[in-house]
Design a protein around this motif. Sequence first.
Motif: not given
Length: 434
Positions: A149-154, A160-170, A197-203
């Motif tokens: 999805l993402f090839h940039t530095e940001i 990193d946020e997906a590792r933290r949050s995505i399974y909780l969201i699912i 988690a949703i707010e962090r991922m959206r942000g």
Amino acid sequence: MTAPEAPGRWPFLGHTPALLRRRFAFTDSLHEHGEIVKLHLGPMPAYFVTSPRLAHEVLVTAGPKFRKGVMFDKFKPFVGNGLVLSNGDFHRRQRRLMQPAFHRDRLAAYAETMRRAATELGDSWRPGEVRPLDEDLQGLAVTIVGEALFHTEIGKQAVDEARRSIYLIIQQGMIRALSPKFVENLPVPGNRRFDEAIERMRGIVVDVIRDWRTESVDHGDLLSTLLLAGMTDEQARDEVLTLLTAGIETTALALAWTFHELGRHADVEARVHAEVDEVLGGRPVTVDDLPRLTYVRQVVDEVLRCYPLWMLMRRTLEEVDLGGTRIPAGAEVIVSPHALHHDPASFPDPDRFDPGRWEPERAARLPKGAFIPFGAGNRQCIGNRFAQNEIVITVATVAARWRLVPLPGRPVRVKFTSAAYPDSLPMTAVPRHQ
């Protein structure tokens, strides 16, 4: 014709592991009552389709007469109107815009990301080390989808946020989808963690999109494809969140169960190792090798048969005749991949793990609709080839170097949400070549 009623009422609400196990047994047995069985999801009537023939009609031939069902509606406030949840003309437009992201040339580029990530995972293991394999593979799936999805530095911050949050969201999202509306407003820790988690991922996704807009350069990633196709920031955000949630769970679970089954079946494991050694000859796997890894793909297909999604839901846009049964407009219709994949009429001895089912001559005899790990028709998962490549490349990369051995006396138990999860999967990493 009127659909027969299921015996008793189906306790749709609630989500304890024991209750969900009973639901699997219940839905898998409904074919005994006919091709369509009327259920009650709490107070709501629904029609459960039990045969491959009618499942294919719902998902493919009569697909335009349906839209996504009530469970999908409940996800929209969380992840937006992405491809999995959208309907009608908007869905068709978004799918056309996204199709180039899964073109053969792009898949070849993603394959290198998959191989590299799987190699790095194997490099992190030590001989004789007991690994939490389910956690390792969850992290791998996030890495692969995130880097595609993402090839940039940001973009790395988004991964990193997906590792933290995505399974909780699912997982928490599925609990909300199976629960009454008032449950999501209860002041309980699960709800609070999910909302945060949703707010962090959206942000972070919005930040990545804004950063991309400042340069408008094609980085060869999925996000570039979406934005260069003319999507608005909001549309791209929803599609990214959808790809993250829909593109990670299936592959991580399939990989976990693949290595679990290889550890349980020494004969299957030996054939996988022999094929990997013959095809690769000690070199890294490439996308051109995938057609030759035929037995590995048979193993993967059998895993996808044994451990699929619990159910798909559709809602009729008009009155529909299914197999002689009149389904009214606005009715909820359920197709269960799990039930279809465990129907003995299509898969004799369905609880036995048998990759031989997928030998070409045997697989060709399956009726349409019997095997739907990624759905079917115009709502089939757009990333199904991406996911299949990811699983085969990872299995080949790991199997070339490692055996993963179950711990003696540690049975793996299953917990259920939208699909079957191992409660934990500790396995010992043993080098194949000393």
